[in-house]
Design a protein around this motif. Structure first.
Motif, PDB file in Angstrom:
ATOM      1  N   GLN A  65       0.877  -1.161   0.000  1.00 39.69           N
ATOM      2  CA  GLN A  65       0.000   0.000   0.000  1.00 39.69           C
ATOM      3  C   GLN A  65       0.913   1.209   0.000  1.00 39.69           C
ATOM      4  O   GLN A  65       1.839   1.299   0.792  1.00 39.69           O
ATOM      5  N   ARG A  66       0.679   2.143  -0.904  1.00 38.12           N
ATOM      6  CA  ARG A  66       1.584   3.273  -1.042  1.00 38.12           C
ATOM      7  C   ARG A  66       1.622   4.146   0.206  1.00 38.12           C
ATOM      8  O   ARG A  66       0.645   4.258   0.938  1.00 38.12           O
ATOM      9  N   SER A  67       2.777   4.754   0.410  1.00 39.97           N
ATOM     10  CA  SER A  67       2.897   5.720   1.500  1.00 39.97           C
ATOM     11  C   SER A  67       2.139   6.988   1.139  1.00 39.97           C
ATOM     12  O   SER A  67       1.919   7.296  -0.033  1.00 39.97           O
ATOM     13  N   THR A  68       1.705   7.705   2.144  1.00 42.02           N
ATOM     14  CA  THR A  68       1.043   8.994   1.964  1.00 42.02           C
ATOM     15  C   THR A  68       1.790  10.025   2.807  1.00 42.02           C
ATOM     16  O   THR A  68       2.820   9.731   3.405  1.00 42.02           O
ATOM     17  N   ASN A  69       1.242  11.246   2.857  1.00 42.15           N
ATOM     18  CA  ASN A  69       1.872  12.281   3.678  1.00 42.15           C
ATOM     19  C   ASN A  69       1.836  11.946   5.162  1.00 42.15           C
ATOM     20  O   ASN A  69       2.604  12.499   5.951  1.00 42.15           O
ATOM     21  N   THR A  70       0.942  11.041   5.552  1.00 41.14           N
ATOM     22  CA  THR A  70       0.776  10.734   6.973  1.00 41.14           C
ATOM     23  C   THR A  70       1.049   9.273   7.318  1.00 41.14           C
ATOM     24  O   THR A  70       1.097   8.923   8.493  1.00 41.14           O
ATOM     25  N   THR A  71       1.220   8.400   6.322  1.00 39.69           N
ATOM     26  CA  THR A  71       1.454   6.986   6.607  1.00 39.69           C
ATOM     27  C   THR A  71       2.617   6.454   5.779  1.00 39.69           C
ATOM     28  O   THR A  71       2.876   6.915   4.674  1.00 39.69           O
ATOM     29  N   ARG A  72       3.312   5.478   6.336  1.00 43.23           N
ATOM     30  CA  ARG A  72       4.394   4.823   5.620  1.00 43.23           C
ATOM     31  C   ARG A  72       3.855   3.697   4.744  1.00 43.23           C
ATOM     32  O   ARG A  72       2.723   3.242   4.930  1.00 43.23           O
TER      33      ARG A  72
ATOM     34  N   ALA B 249      12.586  -0.886  -6.624  1.00 45.53           N
ATOM     35  CA  ALA B 249      11.529  -1.895  -6.713  1.00 45.53           C
ATOM     36  C   ALA B 249      10.174  -1.300  -6.349  1.00 45.53           C
ATOM     37  O   ALA B 249       9.152  -1.631  -6.956  1.00 45.53           O
ATOM     38  N   ARG B 250      10.162  -0.414  -5.368  1.00 41.99           N
ATOM     39  CA  ARG B 250       8.911   0.177  -4.905  1.00 41.99           C
ATOM     40  C   ARG B 250       8.345   1.195  -5.892  1.00 41.99           C
ATOM     41  O   ARG B 250       7.133   1.270  -6.106  1.00 41.99           O
ATOM     42  N   HIS B 251       9.205   2.005  -6.491  1.00 45.87           N
ATOM     43  CA  HIS B 251       8.723   3.138  -7.276  1.00 45.87           C
ATOM     44  C   HIS B 251       8.787   2.945  -8.786  1.00 45.87           C
ATOM     45  O   HIS B 251       8.155   3.711  -9.522  1.00 45.87           O
ATOM     46  N   LYS B 252       9.534   1.974  -9.276  1.00 45.29           N
ATOM     47  CA  LYS B 252       9.759   1.821 -10.714  1.00 45.29           C
ATOM     48  C   LYS B 252       8.439   1.761 -11.482  1.00 45.29           C
ATOM     49  O   LYS B 252       7.550   0.986 -11.148  1.00 45.29           O
ATOM     50  N   GLY B 253       8.317   2.608 -12.495  1.00 47.38           N
ATOM     51  CA  GLY B 253       7.122   2.638 -13.327  1.00 47.38           C
ATOM     52  C   GLY B 253       6.030   3.555 -12.832  1.00 47.38           C
ATOM     53  O   GLY B 253       5.088   3.864 -13.572  1.00 47.38           O
TER      54      GLY B 253
END
Length: 278
Positions: free
Chosen positions: A84-91, A183-187
């Motif tokens: 689940q992607r990180s947000t401004n308030t969650t990792r 690995a997390r951000h590619k694409g």
């Protein structure tokens, strides 16, 4: 991760799980660890008339439909890592899927892993995880769902961020595990706002680097955020040359592109196929 977030996720799941899988999943549910070391929530189900490959395809589709990203998958070992992607308030919240074959059936195990300091309640995680596992089907229906799920791509929405904020986020992620950054951000698609630092040729492309201020230069500091700066550069294709020629050092711009890779030795990340947006 907060209890409020997890409770909201659980309440958003309105489809009723089949009783057999719901009961099996709930019976197999377990929790280990704690807030000071990180918590693992795990459960599993066994689905008849289902191969490991088809279970993998289904889980890919199921998790991406939940707005998660498939970070890596290996059909031979039956493993898949989604986040689940990180947000401004969650990792970022990683979930490990492990699938094994038993005769003509497949056992699907899901483990949600929280980091130390993240708060999660078993009463919220149990129905959330069992709802997802209950979507796995066997037989003809399962094979059709697997074929569709295997073709599903990660969410291609565009995340808009200030480039300095994005740089600091990558620096913190790299501190934890530099290999996981690409690995997390590619694409993924990002639209980054900032100022031009320099423009140069890079093979057949044009490399336009953002100006990333050093910490302590009057910008807001985050407690504990003392990692060295990470540079951010955008690669523009030759068909963007006319636009690239207009860029000047200090120009305020927004560039949109796909995350290509992060180099921890150089402490630089690159976006590819970049275009300027207004």
């Amino acid at each position: 991760m907060t209890y409020k977030l997890l409770a909201a996720i659980a309440l958003a799941l309105t489809t009723v799980a089949p009783a057999a899988f719901a009961g099996e999943c709930e019976d197999n549910f377990s929790k280990s660890g704690g807030i000071f070391s990180g918590t693992d929530f795990s459960s599993r189900i066994t689905v008849p008339d289902l191969s490991v490959k088809d279970a993998m395809g289904q889980m890919r589709g199921i998790m991406i439909a939940e707005k998660m990203d498939v970070i890596t998958e290996d059909a031979e070992t039956g493993t898949m890592l989604v986040e689940q992607r990180s947000t401004n308030t969650t990792r970022a919240i990683p979930t490990l899927i492990a699938i094994s074959g038993e005769g003509n059936a497949a056992t699907v195990q899901m483990t949600v892993k929280t980091e130390k300091g993240q708060i999660a309640k078993a009463d919220a995680m149990r129905p959330y995880m069992c709802q997802l596992l209950a979507k796995v089907k066997g037989g003809k229906e399962g094979r059709a769902a697997a074929a569709q799920g295997a073709k599903t791509q990660n969410n291609a929405d565009v995340t808009v961020k200030d480039v300095y904020v994005f740089s600091r986020e990558i620096a913190r992620e790299a501190k934890g595990n530099a290999v996981a950054v690409t690995a997390r951000h590619k694409g993924r698609h990002y639209a980054l706002r900032g100022r031009v630092d320099y423009v140069q040729e890079d093979g057949q492309d044009y490399n336009v680097s953002f100006d990333i201020p050093e910490q302590g230069s009057g910008l807001l500091q985050v407690p504990g955020d003392n990692e060295p700066r990470v540079g951010v550069a955008c690669l523009f294709k030759p068909n963007q040359l006319a636009n690239v020629l207009t860029f000047r050092k200090g120009d305020k711009v927004t560039f949109k592109g796909q995350f290509l890779r992060y180099d921890d030795f150089k402490r630089v990340l690159w976006l590819q196929n970049c275009v300027q947006t207004r």
